[in-house]
Design an enzyme around this catalytic site. Structure first.
Site, PDB file in Angstrom:
ATOM      1  N   LYS A 107      34.424  -2.643  18.477  1.00 12.99           N
ATOM      2  CA  LYS A 107      33.875  -2.929  17.143  1.00 12.99           C
ATOM      3  C   LYS A 107      34.535  -2.077  16.063  1.00 12.99           C
ATOM      4  O   LYS A 107      34.422  -2.378  14.881  1.00 12.99           O
ATOM      5  CB  LYS A 107      32.365  -2.737  17.144  1.00 12.99           C
TER       6      LYS A 107
HETATM    7  C1  LIG Z   1      29.374  -5.703  21.009  1.00 15.12           C
HETATM    8  C2  LIG Z   1      29.835  -5.477  22.410  1.00 15.12           C
HETATM    9  C3  LIG Z   1      30.088  -6.547  23.305  1.00 15.12           C
HETATM   10  C4  LIG Z   1      29.818  -7.985  22.949  1.00 15.12           C
HETATM   11  O1  LIG Z   1      30.700  -8.479  21.982  1.00 15.12           O
HETATM   12  P1  LIG Z   1      30.333  -9.831  21.185  1.00 15.12           P
HETATM   13  O2  LIG Z   1      31.367  -9.945  20.142  1.00 15.12           O
HETATM   14  O3  LIG Z   1      28.957  -9.586  20.598  1.00 15.12           O
HETATM   15  O4  LIG Z   1      30.319 -10.929  22.166  1.00 15.12           O
HETATM   16  C5  LIG Z   1      30.579  -6.255  24.568  1.00 15.12           C
HETATM   17  N1  LIG Z   1      30.787  -4.989  24.965  1.00 15.12           N
HETATM   18  C6  LIG Z   1      30.553  -3.930  24.144  1.00 15.12           C
HETATM   19  C7  LIG Z   1      30.774  -2.556  24.652  1.00 15.12           C
HETATM   20  C8  LIG Z   1      30.071  -4.124  22.847  1.00 15.12           C
HETATM   21  O5  LIG Z   1      29.826  -3.080  22.044  1.00 15.12           O
END
Ligand SMILES: *Cc1c(COP(=O)(O)O)cnc(C)c1O
Length: 434
Positions: A107
């Site tokens: 993210k």
């Molecule tokens: C947010 C997140 C996900 C999921 O990603 P999406 O874009 O919501 O499908 C998977 N793994 C981790 C560690 C995350 O922080």
């Protein structure tokens, strides 16, 4: 570029509006009206390009009409101050490591890009007041957004989190930063934090007093930049002569990350097919089997960043393929794993290869181990560093996962937060004084 709403009942928006608003007026998600294909020469030479060069080309296809080229170049290079390498785990299974950013999860890419794009738009409006980002978090989103916006002029971030309900490692990632980041410790649960944020956006008096915006993961400036690293993965696999029958596997929760990969595919990225790996929250998996999308309350699992019972970005995927179940299933398959299976995968992979999977990446690895056909090569996303889930990983593998220095540094910082009740009048009163 213009952006329309997946619900079809909101006015068309330009990029600036789509970024500041996040969600369209009809509660739909913004979609770009066109997805520009990249030329053949780009793919012919991609393995000779750096990650940042590749990302800038992809960014220009999305944002080039709306952002000055030099500014976009700076935004991309500044966002990608770390690498997203591809590492072989075993035989035909590789991992795209997305945890080398400041908060050790993927993210970071979207949050850093959005912060810089928002700053670009603020600077264009001369004499405007400060923009305030409100974000409610159950842990990971708060740290990515806070660190993404840290030190960005003209923007102040308020992170609302439930007192005592986030892990100490997560908490220190947004309470020790200072500068333009304020952590607000709410005496309640995550839903209370979210309700405070929603009420703030709807309160006319408060919106008169200060300029408010959200940094939600459905924001086009957070989700589209995630396409960058899929192009890089392809380039690095091509460099090794292994890019011909590529399967991309994405551990998914709200489906933003895989959606960005699918946008890449629409731009011409030669990935053969995709796998969405889920934990026990199997709404998308069920949709693939039955053609029916039936949201459910989320279940708590070991891979908690994927505990989503009604994935927002399903609307984007549905729209992208003209609501055709046939088109979707011809390109995307699914997998779903219980906590017991996640534990077993983590142990087996570690014994077999010494590679330490985090619980989210474990779903991706296993989906490839179960789903690859002969002749195919698979790449799964490692969406977070295992040290982010240290207690769980240590217990499952019987090891002592090393904490990277940048994570350890957060833990040395001084916690600073503003205590808050879950009552909106208190929160409003606090903001009115800022
Ligand atoms: C947010 C997140 C996900 C999921 O990603 P999406 O874009 O919501 O499908 C998977 N793994 C981790 C560690 C995350 O922080």
């Amino acid at each position: 570029m213009k952006y329309y709403s997946t619900n079809g009942n909101a006015p068309i928006a330009d990029l600036h509006k789509a970024v500041v608003k996040g969600l369209a007026e009809d509660r739909g998600l913004y979609m770009p009206e066109r997805i520009n294909k990249l030329p053949k020469e780009f793919f012919d030479n991609i393995e000779k390009m750096s990650f940042q060069e590749i990302a800038y080309t992809v960014a220009s296809a999305f944002f080039g009409e709306d952002v000055d080229p030099d500014a976009l170049h700076d935004i991309v290079y500044d966002t990608l101050s770390f690498d997203c390498p591809v590492v072989q785990v075993k035989d035909n299974i590789y991992t795209l490591e997305l945890f080398h950013g400041p908060t050790l999860a993927f993210k970071d890419v979207g949050a850093r890009f959005m912060a810089r794009l928002l700053q670009y738009f603020i600077r264009q409006e001369q004499g405007t007041q400060q923009v305030n980002v409100l974000v409610a978090t159950s842990g990971d989103t708060g740290s990515a957004v806070a660190n993404g916006f840290l030190g960005v002029d003209g923007i102040h971030v308020y992170v609302l989190y439930p007192k005592g309900k986030v892990s100490p490692i997560q908490e220190c990632q947004f309470t020790t930063l200072g500068k333009n980041i304020t952590a607000i410790e709410v005496d309640g649960v995550f839903d209370d934090c979210q309700a405070l944020v929603k009420n703030a956006f709807m309160d006319a008096e408060l919106n008169q007093h200060m300029k408010l915006t959200s940094a939600n993961s459905i924001n086009v400036a957070r989700f589209l930049p995630q396409a960058f690293y899929y192009f890089n993965a392809y380039a690095r696999m091509k460099e090794q002569g292994r890019a011909d029958n590529l399967v991309m596997c994405v551990p998914s929760g709200n489906f933003g990350n895989i959606c960005a990969a699918l946008f890449g595919h629409q731009m011409g990225l030669p990935i053969k097919r995709f796998i969405a790996a889920n934990n026990a929250n199997d709404i998308f998996f069920k949709y693939l089997q039955t053609g029916k999308y039936e949201p459910k309350p989320s279940k708590q699992t070991l891979a908690n960043a994927m505990d989503v019972g009604d994935p927002s970005n399903f609307a984007r995927i549905y729209d992208l393929y003209g609501k055709s179940h046939e088109k979707i299933t011809s390109l995307i398959s699914g997998a779903t794993y219980s906590d017991d299976q996640i534990r077993q995968t983590m142990r087996e992979c570690y014994e077999d290869t010494k590679y330490i999977l985090d619980p989210h990446g474990a779903c991706g690895f296993q989906a490839l181990a179960d789903g690859l056909n002969p002749g195919e090569v698979g790449v799964f996303c490692e969406t977070a560093h295992p040290a982010k889930f240290k207690e769980k990983v240590d217990e499952i593998l019987g090891i002592d996962v090393e904490i990277p220095e940048r994570l350890a540094n957060f833990m040395k910082g001084q916690k600073q937060s503003v205590p808050m009740s879950k009552d909106f009048t208190d929160f409003k009163q606090y903001l009115m004084k800022q």
